[in-house]
Every structure is written in C-alpha cells, then in structure tokens.
Motif scaffolding. Sequence first.
Motif, PDB file in Angstrom:
ATOM      1  N   ASN A 164      51.624  36.915  36.383  1.00  9.73           N
ATOM      2  CA  ASN A 164      51.885  36.814  35.332  1.00  9.73           C
ATOM      3  C   ASN A 164      51.064  35.680  34.529  1.00  9.73           C
ATOM      4  N   TRP A 165      49.936  35.459  34.993  1.00  7.62           N
ATOM      5  CA  TRP A 165      49.271  34.327  34.363  1.00  7.62           C
ATOM      6  C   TRP A 165      48.936  34.703  33.021  1.00  7.62           C
ATOM      7  N   PRO A 166      48.838  33.816  31.973  1.00  2.00           N
ATOM      8  CA  PRO A 166      48.246  34.131  30.674  1.00  2.00           C
ATOM      9  C   PRO A 166      46.729  34.261  30.735  1.00  2.00           C
ATOM     10  N   GLN A 167      46.388  35.264  29.916  1.00  2.57           N
ATOM     11  CA  GLN A 167      44.987  35.826  29.963  1.00  2.57           C
ATOM     12  C   GLN A 167      44.294  35.664  28.587  1.00  2.57           C
ATOM     13  N   PHE A 168      42.911  35.499  28.395  1.00  2.00           N
ATOM     14  CA  PHE A 168      42.280  35.380  27.117  1.00  2.00           C
ATOM     15  C   PHE A 168      42.338  36.967  26.701  1.00  2.00           C
ATOM     16  N   SER A 169      42.103  37.272  25.426  1.00  3.20           N
ATOM     17  CA  SER A 169      41.644  38.379  25.209  1.00  3.20           C
ATOM     18  C   SER A 169      40.281  38.923  25.809  1.00  3.20           C
ATOM     19  N   PRO A 170      39.982  40.289  25.976  1.00  2.00           N
ATOM     20  CA  PRO A 170      38.535  40.497  26.485  1.00  2.00           C
ATOM     21  C   PRO A 170      37.299  39.827  25.996  1.00  2.00           C
ATOM     22  N   ALA A 171      37.388  39.656  24.636  1.00  2.00           N
ATOM     23  CA  ALA A 171      36.324  39.282  23.693  1.00  2.00           C
ATOM     24  C   ALA A 171      36.053  37.609  23.883  1.00  2.00           C
ATOM     25  N   GLU A 172      37.256  36.932  24.017  1.00  2.00           N
ATOM     26  CA  GLU A 172      37.074  35.538  24.220  1.00  2.00           C
ATOM     27  C   GLU A 172      36.969  35.341  25.585  1.00  2.00           C
TER      28      GLU A 172
END
Length: 74
Positions: free
Chosen positions: A39-47
């Motif tokens: 459950n690590w936070p993730q960037f959006s695909p574009a970011e």
Amino acid sequence: MNQVRKWHPFVGPFDPCPPITVKAYLVPPNLFIPYQPPNWPQFSPAEALKRGTLWPALYSPYESRMLEGRAEAQ
C-alpha cells in the motif's frame, strides 16, 4: 532524508594541483528501502513518467552541476 553526502579527501603537501577539500556524491534512496511495503503511495501514470518512478519515496531529482554558476552570471 538528505541524499547528498560530503567527503573530505586527503590533501597531500606535494600535490601539483589546487586541492579539492570537499567532494559531494548522491546516495540513491533505494539503498535504504530493503523491500517494497504494501500500500505504498503512488504517482499518477503521467506524473510517474515525468519523474521516472511510480513511488514518491524512490524519487530523486537530478540537479545538473553543469549549470551551477550560470544563473548568477546572467
């Protein structure tokens, strides 16, 4: 976490060149993360494409030293 480390090399009394008293190097953040936690936070695909990684904890911005003194000279 500060990713830049400093090192003070030995300066010999008979070195022919001017001494460099402090050298710096970058330590990548993945050296301090032994496994990927769930459950690590993730960037959006574009970011993530812009930053080069999906996870903010592994993001390490590259600051070019080539342009270091040019902003002041202009």
